[in-house]
Design an enzyme around this catalytic site. Sequence first.
Site, short mmCIF file in Angstrom:
data_model
loop_
_atom_site.label_atom_id
_atom_site.label_comp_id
_atom_site.label_asym_id
_atom_site.label_seq_id
_atom_site.Cartn_x
_atom_site.Cartn_y
_atom_site.Cartn_z
N LYS A 66 1.01 -1.09 0.17
CA LYS A 66 0.09 0.11 -0.01
C LYS A 66 0.96 1.24 0.19
O LYS A 66 1.81 1.25 0.74
CB LYS A 66 -0.93 -0.05 1.29
CG LYS A 66 -1.90 1.02 1.16
CD LYS A 66 -2.81 1.00 2.35
CE LYS A 66 -3.76 2.21 2.59
NZ LYS A 66 -4.68 2.02 3.71
N SER B 268 -9.77 2.26 2.94
CA SER B 268 -8.94 3.10 2.06
C SER B 268 -7.80 2.16 1.26
O SER B 268 -7.44 2.63 0.46
CB SER B 268 -8.11 4.17 3.05
OG SER B 268 -7.12 3.27 3.65
N SER C 155 -10.26 0.14 7.04
CA SER C 155 -9.65 0.04 5.81
C SER C 155 -8.87 -1.19 5.35
O SER C 155 -8.34 -1.11 4.16
CB SER C 155 -8.81 1.22 5.69
OG SER C 155 -9.33 2.40 5.67
#
Length: 493
Positions: free
Chosen positions: A78, A159, A183
Amino acid sequence: MGGLLDLDLVAARDALRAGETTSTELTRAYLDRIEATRNLNAYITVTADRALAMAKVCDEKLAKGEGGPLEGLPIAVKDLFCTEGVLTTAASHILDGFKPPYESTVTSNLWGAGAVMLGKTNLDEFAMGSSNETSYYGPAVNPWRAADDAETKLVPGGSSGGSASAVAGRAALAATGTDTGGSIRQPAGFTGIVGMRPTYGRCSRWGIVAFASSLDQAGPMTRTVADAALMLSGMAGHDPKDSTSAPLPVPDFSAGLEDGVKGLRIGVPKEYRIDGMPAEIEKLWAQGVEWLKDAGAEIVDISLPHTPYALPTYYIIAPAEASSNLARYDGVRYGLRVDGDSLAEMYANTRGAGFGAEVQRRILIGTYVLSAGYYDAYYRKAQRVRSLIRRDFDQAFETVDAILAPTAPSDAFAIGAEVDDPVKMYLNDVFTVPLNLAGLPGISVPAGLSARGLPLGLQVMGAMFEEAKLLRVARALEKAAAFAARPAMLEGI
């Protein structure tokens, strides 16, 4: 290539150790797949040359019978984790061109265990979002499509949407995510993969771009529960550079996965039955209860009475911490700089141009609740409610071993459907936020399909630092659900 891409993390590890394939072959297969799935917009940066160089070193180690537990396995990161010399953006315009001179502890641990970096995945800007639509680089796209509408692109959740999309779309063997209010778990639920948030402090936050420091926690996003256990072992560990890192040894999370749930007590919280919950979510939850009961667990009705206050509490505390953390982005030291006639004007121009609408909204909310005259009315009160939410969980875990609930209140929605309604967007976190406020571990397991043919997840929550038991329950749920559906885009690979 299809055979290589069908291997999960554990199977790929075993194939590498048996000499049935090489890290270079595996890495090339994933780099080709990334190129073939550009339409998912799952990656912000692809590090092909670095990946192949890392894979070559891994193959040399494997040929000698050496290497770590993740040796040669290509994964995605990420783009909230700082990676030395590699563009790190947090999906924000304000970090244009930022290449950290240091490596985050979590990714450093992964490279030390032998993992190979494919690239940096898309996310909501500064991890602020539930759909991956706030990214400066455009939304990541869910590889799944509704059975009755194959044309409409769906969100992968947020997210950590890019990581979820990459794993579900076979463009990564596994990926890292971060979970501040859900998330990791919510996008895992939307894309039919496993997503785990460990206990706060289990994985170091050092080198992760901060959103809300008392809530952020890194975790694995994988295809199976066994993969999550393997990945977490490579990510976790005490870090003296992070004052909130737990000084505890990392257990073998894979050891007790097949021990089953016979004799365990599983709590079902009545407060998670919210008004307007879709019938198919309620039905899947009831099915999950039956699966665990059939596996030998005792089902116990419990109460977490302060759950209704969790979402408003979170949306006071998280923006307050964000307003403080994001004050460092001023155009002076790194990233975007928009000049002005004065220093104050330069600050204003840079932050106005560099931050997206959702980030600006949360900074304004956070600054407001921390301001003189409102601190006691909002922030201090929210912290008190947070303590009550934590107490609810502590009391529940005195009588139960784990808690079962839905992951999200719906299946994946269309890109653009909720982006103009912040309150509706925030409600996507209604089942995940309480756990973050309490600092506890949780995992989402794919458990079924909605009426539209889209994945639905069930969430297992555990007591502090009891990830091994949590994974054991999740594995039992995974076996019972036997989720084998794949997005249509995977047919033929």
